[in-house]
Write a protein that holds these residues in place. Sequence first.
Motif, PDB file in Angstrom:
ATOM      1  N   ARG A   1      42.058 -47.993 124.055  1.00 36.73           N
ATOM      2  CA  ARG A   1      42.276 -46.787 123.644  1.00 36.73           C
ATOM      3  C   ARG A   1      43.562 -46.130 124.498  1.00 36.73           C
ATOM      4  NH1 ARG A   1      41.734 -41.243 124.195  1.00 36.73           N
ATOM      5  NH2 ARG A   1      40.416 -41.716 125.869  1.00 36.73           N
TER       6      ARG A   1
ATOM      7  N   LEU B   1      44.738 -41.073 113.589  1.00 33.34           N
ATOM      8  CA  LEU B   1      43.363 -40.491 113.472  1.00 33.34           C
ATOM      9  C   LEU B   1      43.403 -39.361 113.918  1.00 33.34           C
ATOM     10  CD1 LEU B   1      41.927 -43.596 115.415  1.00 33.34           C
ATOM     11  CD2 LEU B   1      41.541 -43.035 113.175  1.00 33.34           C
TER      12      LEU B   1
ATOM     13  N   ARG C   1      35.972 -50.982 117.342  1.00 35.24           N
ATOM     14  CA  ARG C   1      34.737 -51.160 116.544  1.00 35.24           C
ATOM     15  C   ARG C   1      34.356 -52.626 116.823  1.00 35.24           C
ATOM     16  NH1 ARG C   1      34.416 -48.576 110.816  1.00 35.24           N
ATOM     17  NH2 ARG C   1      36.152 -49.827 110.722  1.00 35.24           N
TER      18      ARG C   1
ATOM     19  N   ASP D   1      34.173 -42.250 113.863  1.00 37.70           N
ATOM     20  CA  ASP D   1      33.736 -43.462 114.270  1.00 37.70           C
ATOM     21  C   ASP D   1      34.691 -43.784 115.425  1.00 37.70           C
ATOM     22  OD1 ASP D   1      32.043 -43.618 112.150  1.00 37.70           O
ATOM     23  OD2 ASP D   1      33.612 -44.509 110.780  1.00 37.70           O
ATOM     24  N   SER D   2      35.987 -43.679 115.436  1.00 37.74           N
ATOM     25  CA  SER D   2      36.915 -44.047 116.625  1.00 37.74           C
ATOM     26  C   SER D   2      36.305 -43.228 117.918  1.00 37.74           C
ATOM     27  CB  SER D   2      38.147 -43.588 116.582  1.00 37.74           C
ATOM     28  OG  SER D   2      38.327 -42.017 116.303  1.00 37.74           O
TER      29      SER D   2
ATOM     30  N   ASP E   1      43.511 -49.361 114.795  1.00 40.34           N
ATOM     31  CA  ASP E   1      42.875 -49.349 116.046  1.00 40.34           C
ATOM     32  C   ASP E   1      41.195 -49.001 116.427  1.00 40.34           C
ATOM     33  OD1 ASP E   1      45.563 -49.679 117.303  1.00 40.34           O
ATOM     34  OD2 ASP E   1      45.987 -47.623 116.852  1.00 40.34           O
ATOM     35  N   CYS E   2      40.997 -48.081 115.286  1.00 47.29           N
ATOM     36  CA  CYS E   2      39.764 -47.936 115.166  1.00 47.29           C
ATOM     37  C   CYS E   2      38.772 -49.238 114.841  1.00 47.29           C
ATOM     38  CB  CYS E   2      39.313 -46.722 114.091  1.00 47.29           C
ATOM     39  SG  CYS E   2      37.524 -46.462 113.777  1.00 47.29           S
TER      40      CYS E   2
ATOM     41  N   GLY F   1      44.411 -45.950 112.185  1.00 47.89           N
ATOM     42  CA  GLY F   1      43.201 -46.517 111.453  1.00 47.89           C
ATOM     43  C   GLY F   1      42.908 -47.983 112.068  1.00 47.89           C
TER      44      GLY F   1
ATOM     45  N   TRP G   1      38.110 -41.911 109.600  1.00 48.68           N
ATOM     46  CA  TRP G   1      37.467 -42.890 110.561  1.00 48.68           C
ATOM     47  C   TRP G   1      37.575 -42.016 111.758  1.00 48.68           C
ATOM     48  CZ3 TRP G   1      40.264 -47.933 109.091  1.00 48.68           C
ATOM     49  CH2 TRP G   1      39.713 -48.406 107.731  1.00 48.68           C
TER      50      TRP G   1
ATOM     51  N   LEU H   1      47.018 -43.139 118.067  1.00 52.01           N
ATOM     52  CA  LEU H   1      45.831 -44.109 117.597  1.00 52.01           C
ATOM     53  C   LEU H   1      46.172 -43.936 116.013  1.00 52.01           C
ATOM     54  CD1 LEU H   1      42.751 -43.631 119.832  1.00 52.01           C
ATOM     55  CD2 LEU H   1      44.474 -45.568 119.941  1.00 52.01           C
TER      56      LEU H   1
END
Length: 250
Positions: free
Chosen positions: A172, A149, A191, A158-159, A186-187, A184, A155, A182
């Motif tokens: 996180r 990230l 979410r 978004d994260s 993990d995002c 993607g 993303w 981190l």
Amino acid sequence: MSRQRLMQARQFYSPHSSVITPQLAFARWTERVAVQTELGSAREIAGLSDAELCTLEAEFERSPVRPRSDRLRHAFRLGAVLVTVGGFCLALQALTVGFGDGAYRVTQLLSMACVLAGVCALVAGAYAGFGTLHLELAHGTVGLYVGQLNEQHPWLYDSMAAARNPSADKYRQQVLRDRGPLRGADCILMREIVRAQEALERTQWARTVAEQVQRQVSAADAAGAEPRLIRVGSRHDHRAASGRRAGEPN
């Protein structure tokens, strides 16, 4: 019966050896992402070590488009060449000697056969290409899952929005402490944590939620909640206030 139906019947269970090349590992993850849900794929990829994720990320950087390995991967190019050669021979024969001479009928038949074979190859190549379209999309999805990230990842924001949730921020911090940067995947998990928290809040009693919404904040609560902004006067106001204080008796 299809491959996807068979995978569903065994709950997408497809074991493989741990010692494989990065190309083969990325291809197998592509197949799993193509048949699994977003959450199922993300939680499996997020459980890999940082070294494995770095290897998959390097493989995606090396090959951002899925390389085809099926037998018909060159059918489209071969068909285009055959159609071009056959059409050129037919056009050359029509411009020079025409199609009525019997001596050149064999050349005409060979040219038409070349064009027909090229059309068949084009159809077969297009059919095979559409048949693997879901793997082409899954290849890019795996690249999003294993990518860090950073400022290039789509993303990233978004994260950041998901990390405002205390539970997601706890996840996180745990990933940064135990695994590394981190990714993607993990995002997606953050979410999902936020979505689960919102779903849990929707299970509260409607009367309790209504009381919280309609509750009026008192003056004491407002004063203790956060400092208010005060008006800053101009230089003329400060001089006037200083003159009034100087003229007052001690």
